[in-house]
Structures are given as C-alpha cells and as structure tokens.
Design an enzyme around this catalytic site. Structure first.
Site, PDB file in Angstrom:
ATOM      1  N   GLY A 237     -15.930  13.296 -94.170  1.00  0.00           N
ATOM      2  CA  GLY A 237     -15.716  14.669 -94.622  1.00  0.00           C
ATOM      3  C   GLY A 237     -14.283  14.993 -94.978  1.00  0.00           C
ATOM      4  N   GLU A 272     -15.815   7.849 -90.337  1.00  0.00           N
ATOM      5  CA  GLU A 272     -16.426   7.182 -91.494  1.00  0.00           C
ATOM      6  C   GLU A 272     -16.162   7.958 -92.784  1.00  0.00           C
ATOM      7  OE1 GLU A 272     -20.335   6.821 -89.701  1.00  0.00           O
ATOM      8  OE2 GLU A 272     -20.874   8.817 -90.410  1.00  0.00           O
ATOM      9  N   GLY A 274     -15.686   8.660 -96.684  1.00  0.00           N
ATOM     10  CA  GLY A 274     -16.149   8.088 -97.943  1.00  0.00           C
ATOM     11  C   GLY A 274     -15.211   8.531 -99.047  1.00  0.00           C
ATOM     12  N   ARG A 275     -15.313   9.825 -99.375  1.00  0.00           N
ATOM     13  CA  ARG A 275     -14.511  10.406-100.458  1.00  0.00           C
ATOM     14  C   ARG A 275     -13.031  10.046-100.354  1.00  0.00           C
ATOM     15  NH1 ARG A 275     -15.982  15.020-102.910  1.00  0.00           N
ATOM     16  NH2 ARG A 275     -17.364  15.393-101.145  1.00  0.00           N
ATOM     17  N   ARG A 311     -20.601  16.357-110.712  1.00  0.00           N
ATOM     18  CA  ARG A 311     -20.009  17.263-109.716  1.00  0.00           C
ATOM     19  C   ARG A 311     -19.677  18.659-110.254  1.00  0.00           C
ATOM     20  NH1 ARG A 311     -15.896  16.723-107.125  1.00  0.00           N
ATOM     21  NH2 ARG A 311     -16.688  17.381-105.107  1.00  0.00           N
ATOM     22  N   CYS A 341     -27.414  19.168-123.722  1.00  0.00           N
ATOM     23  CA  CYS A 341     -27.829  20.507-124.142  1.00  0.00           C
ATOM     24  C   CYS A 341     -28.072  21.456-122.984  1.00  0.00           C
ATOM     25  CB  CYS A 341     -29.108  20.388-124.963  1.00  0.00           C
ATOM     26  SG  CYS A 341     -28.763  20.226-126.682  1.00  0.00           S
ATOM     27  N   TYR A 370     -18.574   9.924-105.453  1.00  0.00           N
ATOM     28  CA  TYR A 370     -19.738  10.686-105.920  1.00  0.00           C
ATOM     29  C   TYR A 370     -19.675  10.875-107.444  1.00  0.00           C
ATOM     30  CZ  TYR A 370     -19.731  11.275-100.927  1.00  0.00           C
ATOM     31  OH  TYR A 370     -19.695  11.008 -99.576  1.00  0.00           O
TER      32      TYR A 370
HETATM   33  C1  LIG Z   1     -21.732  11.271 -96.761  1.00  0.00           C
HETATM   34  C2  LIG Z   1     -21.461  10.814 -95.393  1.00  0.00           C
HETATM   35  C3  LIG Z   1     -20.178  10.406 -95.011  1.00  0.00           C
HETATM   36  C4  LIG Z   1     -18.992  10.443 -95.927  1.00  0.00           C
HETATM   37  O1  LIG Z   1     -18.659  11.737 -96.284  1.00  0.00           O
HETATM   38  P1  LIG Z   1     -17.308  11.981 -97.106  1.00  0.00           P
HETATM   39  O2  LIG Z   1     -17.275  13.434 -97.297  1.00  0.00           O
HETATM   40  O3  LIG Z   1     -17.454  11.248 -98.382  1.00  0.00           O
HETATM   41  O4  LIG Z   1     -16.190  11.474 -96.272  1.00  0.00           O
HETATM   42  C5  LIG Z   1     -20.006   9.935 -93.737  1.00  0.00           C
HETATM   43  N1  LIG Z   1     -21.031   9.876 -92.853  1.00  0.00           N
HETATM   44  C6  LIG Z   1     -22.276  10.278 -93.183  1.00  0.00           C
HETATM   45  C7  LIG Z   1     -23.367  10.160 -92.209  1.00  0.00           C
HETATM   46  C8  LIG Z   1     -22.536  10.757 -94.458  1.00  0.00           C
HETATM   47  O5  LIG Z   1     -23.774  11.152 -94.783  1.00  0.00           O
END
Ligand SMILES: *Cc1c(COP(=O)(O)O)cnc(C)c1O
Length: 411
Positions: A237, A272, A274-275, A311, A341, A370
């Site tokens: 997150g 964890e 991601g972004r 997005r 369109c 994403y």
């Molecule tokens: C999507 C997700 C993440 C990563 O979220 P980011 O906002 O990209 O850091 C981590 N853990 C779980 C379980 C997720 O579903």
C-alpha cells in the site's frame, strides 16, 4: 547494495533520458511500455533497507512480467501472489515455491487445487486465508500445511475507495473473530502468521490512518500469541507521487511509524509493497496523431488509450506527461485522449504540455504498476510491446501483440 539503497526516492519523467526514449519509440513503435529494471532493483533495495529487520516481499500483481519478477528476485525479494497464475509465473521466473506466499481472496477451485498441489512438493508455501470457507476447502483437499490469517482491521486507507481494502468486508476475517479462527487453524493446520493489507497508494499524509490499521494487527498478534507466530505481515500500500509537485514517501518516517504501530513482536515483521517497487520504473511512450483546436481547449490525440493504461479511467488517476520529442517547447494546456470511443478515454484535461505537434512522442509516467497488468484488447487493439532497460542495454521483453493474438482463442 548500498548505492542501490541510496538511490533517489523518486524518479520523475524529467529524469529519464528523453533522446533514448524517442529512439526506443522509433525502433519499437508506439504505444510502448518501457520498464527500467535497474530502477525496480533500486526501489526494492531502498525500501528493504528502510526496514532492516523486516522481511520485504514483492506483491506480484503490480507487475507480473517475467523480467520484473527476475529483477526483484535478483534484488533479494520473496514474492507474494494473489492468484495461481502469479504463483506459476513467479516459479517460471526462478522463485523457490517454498518461499511463495499465496493470498487467497475468494479463491476459485482451480487456484486451491494448484496451491495444494504445489505445497505437496514445497511445504514452505504459505497460504493466507480471508474466510473460514477457504480453510474447509483446503482441508477437503488434504492440506494441513502453513496458513496465515488475513485480518480485516476495520480501517481502510489509500488513494481511492476502490482500493481501500482494510475496511471492506470482502477482505479478511472480521477482527473480533480472529482468535477463534486462529484456534481452529492451530488444530488442523500450521498457523504461521497474521496478515493485513489495508489499502493502496498511501503517502506521508495517509500514514497515520494506515498505521492505525497496523496497530490493530500488532495487538491481535499479541492476543493470539506472537511468540508462536513466524511472521506478522502488514501488507503493501505504500504510495508514489503521481503529481510532479508531490513529495515521495519518507521511508525513514514510514519505517518508524510502522514499527511503533505494530509494537513489540517476537515474530518477524513482513511487508509486501507492489506499486512502490515498480511504479516509477515504468512509462508508456505514445505518438501524437491529432491536434484539434476546439472552442475551449486543444485536443491532443495519441495512440495509447484506456486499453493501454486504465488507471485514469478507472480511478481518475493523474499520470504525469512529458513531450519527449520537444521538452523545451512552450507549455500549453491541452486535453490528451486516445482512440477509444468513450469519454473516459482521456489521460488529462487542461494539462500543460510542451506544445505537442503531430508525430511527437509523449511519455506517460508512473505506468510501471497496475499498467500492463490491467491492459486490455478493447477495440480489438493488440496489446503493446514492452522494452526493458538494464545495465545500459535495452531488450524487448514482451513483443507487440498481433491481431492474430487477439483472435487466437476464437473458434
Ligand atoms: C495488491 C496487494 C499488495 C500490494 O499493494 P500495493 O498498493 O501495490 O503496494 C500487497 N498485498 C496484497 C495482499 C495485495 O492484494
């Protein structure tokens, strides 16, 4: 390692080599995804260095391309997956299945079959459950291995209500039911951890609320016995600045706040992101094909669309834009849209861009997370190619789709 950890906290569009980007667009055509794998490694390493005694995984769904997975593995990350295909692709990229963590959200039968099969030869695999039904379905399949419980902390955070998962009943075991579910898991499985993922896109000002959710996770860990847990996973997150004038997340402050919030734990802290790892490592190159003087604005038509990057249409997200062909021209407020369109296919309204002309190449920044993962073939548009940059070299890691790729599965 150290210089990767000391890398800049943000990479803006202005920091890229514009001539090189224009050459890539020339060579590979547009729209084109570009992923800088060196930057992916920098981002992971810098984040992990801010949490020295924690274990930082990479959440695969932000970008599941093989080259990206290989890069995060090389940087030392384990991988968190939320679907069977992500597990398989992580293994194909070289991940040891014993290190994978599978977060099951309303898991289809096929996903559970796959995960249980995988765990037979890889007992280190961890399955995170967010519903007791998943436990029953795992037991039916003969699974008695490692389980983490996803907690619904009752507090959600993030850049958009559609990603504020922490308070959404869809995700996790309701907070007060966690101790009873933990007892049940301990009887039938091996309880290894607690997990929560409260939202996405949290920047420094959202940290307070994010940490309230994390505080509840720490409390619950102590309530169910943190000494008997391997880890407490507080999810991802962590946000990136999409606007040029936004500050990047202060990682040191974030780390201190997360540590304080989760409190004393005998279990290992896990995160964890991601972004955070991939967002500013990626961009889209798109060619201008139309300039139209409308009464209220100048419309700039480009060949990227919401099929390339959804997005803005889905979340109203702001993505920075730069005219890499002529960054020094006078900026002019323009509306930038693609060939699909629908009025939703607009990347920016009244955005100052160095006055675009036909055949200029525009870069759309922060497209590494994403972005390609959510690309579609809407309007029968083959999905774009993707070029990876690494060690001063570039290579195509995903070829451009053809129309045959779009129609291949039709019978
Ligand atoms: C999507 C997700 C993440 C990563 O979220 P980011 O906002 O990209 O850091 C981590 N853990 C779980 C379980 C997720 O579903």
């Amino acid at each position: 390692m150290t210089d990767l950890a000391d890398s800049p906290a943000v990479r803006r569009l202005a920091d890229w080599d514009h001539e090189r980007l224009e050459a890539l667009a020339d060579e590979h055509g547009t729209p084109l995804y570009v992923m800088d794998l060196d930057r992916v490694k920098e981002n992971y390493t810098r984040f992990a260095a801010a949490f020295p005694d924690a274990e930082v995984m990479y959440a695969a769904k932000a970008h599941t391309g093989k080259a990206v997975l290989e890069a995060v593995l090389e940087a030392g990350a384990d991988i968190e997956c939320a679907a069977w295909g992500e597990l398989q692709r992580s293994i194909d990229a070289g991940a040891d299945p014993n290190t994978l963590q599978y977060t099951a959200v309303n898991p289809p039968d096929h996903d559970l079959d796959y995960a249980v099969d995988l765990a037979e030869d890889a007992p280190g695999l961890t399955i995170t459950i967010g519903a007791t039904d998943t436990l029953e379905r795992l037991a039916e399949r003969g699974y008695d291995g490692r389980i983490a419980i996803r907690i619904n902390p009752g507090i959600g955070t993030g850049h958009h209500e559609k990603v504020a998962t922490g308070a959404d009943a869809k995700f996790g075991i309701p907070y007060e039911r966690v101790p009873e579910v933990a007892d049940r898991v301990r009887e039938e499985f091996e309880l290894v951890g607690l997990h929560a993922h409260a939202g996405s896109g949290v920047l420094t000002e959202g940290l307070e609320e994010h940490c309230q959710a994390i505080e509840r996770v720490g409390k619950m860990a102590r309530r169910v016995g943190d000494a008997d847990l391997e880890f407490v996973d507080v999810g991802g997150g962590y946000g990136v600045p999409y606007r040029e004038d936004e500050d990047p997340l202060d990682l040191e402050k974030t780390s201190n706040m997360v540590r304080d919030a989760v409190g004393e734990l005998e279990a290992t802290l896990k995160l964890e992101p991601g972004r955070y790892v991939v967002a500013d490592a990626g961009l889209i190159l798109s060619e201008v094909n139309t300039i139209k003087d409308a009464p209220d604005t100048t419309v700039v038509g480009i060949d990227a669309s919401l099929a390339t990057l959804i997005r803005p249409a889905m979340f109203g997200s702001y993505h920075p834009m730069l005219n890499v062909s002529a960054p020094d021209r006078e900026p002019e407020p323009v509306t930038v849209g693609g060939p699909v369109c629908t009025s939703a296919d607009v990347f920016a309204h009244d955005r100052p861009v160095a006055r675009p002309e036909r055949e200029d190449v525009l870069a759309i920044g922060n497209a590494g997370s994403y972005g390609y993962e959510l690309a579609s073939q809407f309007h029968s548009q083959p999905r774009p190619a993707e070029v990876a940059l690494e060690d001063g070299q570039s290579r195509v890691v995903r070829r451009r789709e053809s129309l045959e790729d779009v129609t291949r599965v039709e019978q």
